[in-house]
Design an enzyme around this catalytic site. Sequence first.
Site, PDB file in Angstrom:
ATOM      1  N   ASN A  47     -24.295  17.015  19.029  1.00 45.92           N
ATOM      2  CA  ASN A  47     -24.410  18.525  18.522  1.00 45.92           C
ATOM      3  C   ASN A  47     -23.915  18.363  17.094  1.00 45.92           C
ATOM      4  O   ASN A  47     -23.228  17.534  16.742  1.00 45.92           O
ATOM      5  CB  ASN A  47     -23.924  19.512  19.344  1.00 45.92           C
ATOM      6  CG  ASN A  47     -22.332  19.526  19.318  1.00 45.92           C
ATOM      7  OD1 ASN A  47     -21.815  18.329  19.643  1.00 45.92           O
ATOM      8  ND2 ASN A  47     -21.503  20.447  19.346  1.00 45.92           N
ATOM      9  N   ILE A  48     -24.902  18.945  16.176  1.00 49.73           N
ATOM     10  CA  ILE A  48     -24.170  18.952  14.867  1.00 49.73           C
ATOM     11  C   ILE A  48     -24.444  20.291  14.233  1.00 49.73           C
ATOM     12  O   ILE A  48     -25.373  21.135  14.084  1.00 49.73           O
ATOM     13  CB  ILE A  48     -25.646  18.222  14.181  1.00 49.73           C
ATOM     14  CG1 ILE A  48     -25.848  16.694  14.457  1.00 49.73           C
ATOM     15  CG2 ILE A  48     -25.218  18.140  12.302  1.00 49.73           C
ATOM     16  CD1 ILE A  48     -26.977  16.101  14.108  1.00 49.73           C
ATOM     17  N   GLU A  49     -23.177  20.738  14.099  1.00 46.70           N
ATOM     18  CA  GLU A  49     -23.026  22.433  13.608  1.00 46.70           C
ATOM     19  C   GLU A  49     -23.195  22.310  12.028  1.00 46.70           C
ATOM     20  O   GLU A  49     -23.446  21.560  11.291  1.00 46.70           O
ATOM     21  CB  GLU A  49     -21.751  22.621  14.007  1.00 46.70           C
ATOM     22  CG  GLU A  49     -21.669  22.745  15.517  1.00 46.70           C
ATOM     23  CD  GLU A  49     -20.229  23.246  15.864  1.00 46.70           C
ATOM     24  OE1 GLU A  49     -20.143  23.699  17.183  1.00 46.70           O
ATOM     25  OE2 GLU A  49     -19.108  23.517  15.284  1.00 46.70           O
ATOM     26  N   GLU A  60     -28.992  17.621  22.804  1.00 47.58           N
ATOM     27  CA  GLU A  60     -30.566  17.441  23.721  1.00 47.58           C
ATOM     28  C   GLU A  60     -31.531  17.484  22.741  1.00 47.58           C
ATOM     29  O   GLU A  60     -32.213  16.543  22.537  1.00 47.58           O
ATOM     30  CB  GLU A  60     -30.658  18.549  24.613  1.00 47.58           C
ATOM     31  CG  GLU A  60     -29.523  18.584  25.636  1.00 47.58           C
ATOM     32  CD  GLU A  60     -28.295  19.464  25.304  1.00 47.58           C
ATOM     33  OE1 GLU A  60     -27.756  20.061  26.451  1.00 47.58           O
ATOM     34  OE2 GLU A  60     -28.026  19.548  24.339  1.00 47.58           O
ATOM     35  N   CYS A  95     -29.046  24.617  26.503  1.00 47.85           N
ATOM     36  CA  CYS A  95     -29.157  26.031  26.193  1.00 47.85           C
ATOM     37  C   CYS A  95     -30.726  26.448  26.386  1.00 47.85           C
ATOM     38  O   CYS A  95     -31.651  25.455  26.708  1.00 47.85           O
ATOM     39  CB  CYS A  95     -28.525  26.070  24.942  1.00 47.85           C
ATOM     40  SG  CYS A  95     -30.041  25.568  23.259  1.00 47.85           S
ATOM     41  N   CYS A  98     -32.967  24.393  24.001  1.00 46.35           N
ATOM     42  CA  CYS A  98     -33.329  22.849  24.734  1.00 46.35           C
ATOM     43  C   CYS A  98     -34.276  22.880  25.958  1.00 46.35           C
ATOM     44  O   CYS A  98     -34.926  22.089  25.905  1.00 46.35           O
ATOM     45  CB  CYS A  98     -31.873  22.316  24.645  1.00 46.35           C
ATOM     46  SG  CYS A  98     -31.023  22.051  23.094  1.00 46.35           S
TER      47      CYS A  98
END
Length: 144
Positions: A47-49, A60, A95, A98
């Site tokens: 994940n990349i915020e 994903e 989520c 995804c």
Amino acid sequence: MDSQKNKATDLIRLAYEAQKRSYSPYSGFQTGAALETAGGKVYQGCNIENAGYTPSNCAERTAFFKAVSEGERSFAAIAIVAGPENGDLVLTAPCGVCRQVMMEFCDYETFPIILGTSPKDYKIMTLKEILPLGFGPKNLNIEL
């Protein structure tokens, strides 16, 4: 059964490696994914915020977008691991966004989604199980 178990174990390990590269300074919740293609190649994602929140991307989708951008269109399985930074992994399902991406590229009835907390503790579900009544290309009478 042993080959499925070995595949799950290998993919969970690779997802765990990817999780360590997570950029999650806002939530502190790190996710990693390992996506296997039908040909056996594995794409990892984390994940990349983003401070703007909406430009953030899940692990994903990172894995899927990397694979698709390299020409892959057929997928065999995905493993997902997640948990708070410096904490224990928790069983975490993808989520809704995804799930919709998976619906675009994966077999709705059979695509295995491996949710893991360790190589020995995991659950395998199909896309249909986690996205009942999903909407995808077949709903538009399009065969990809």
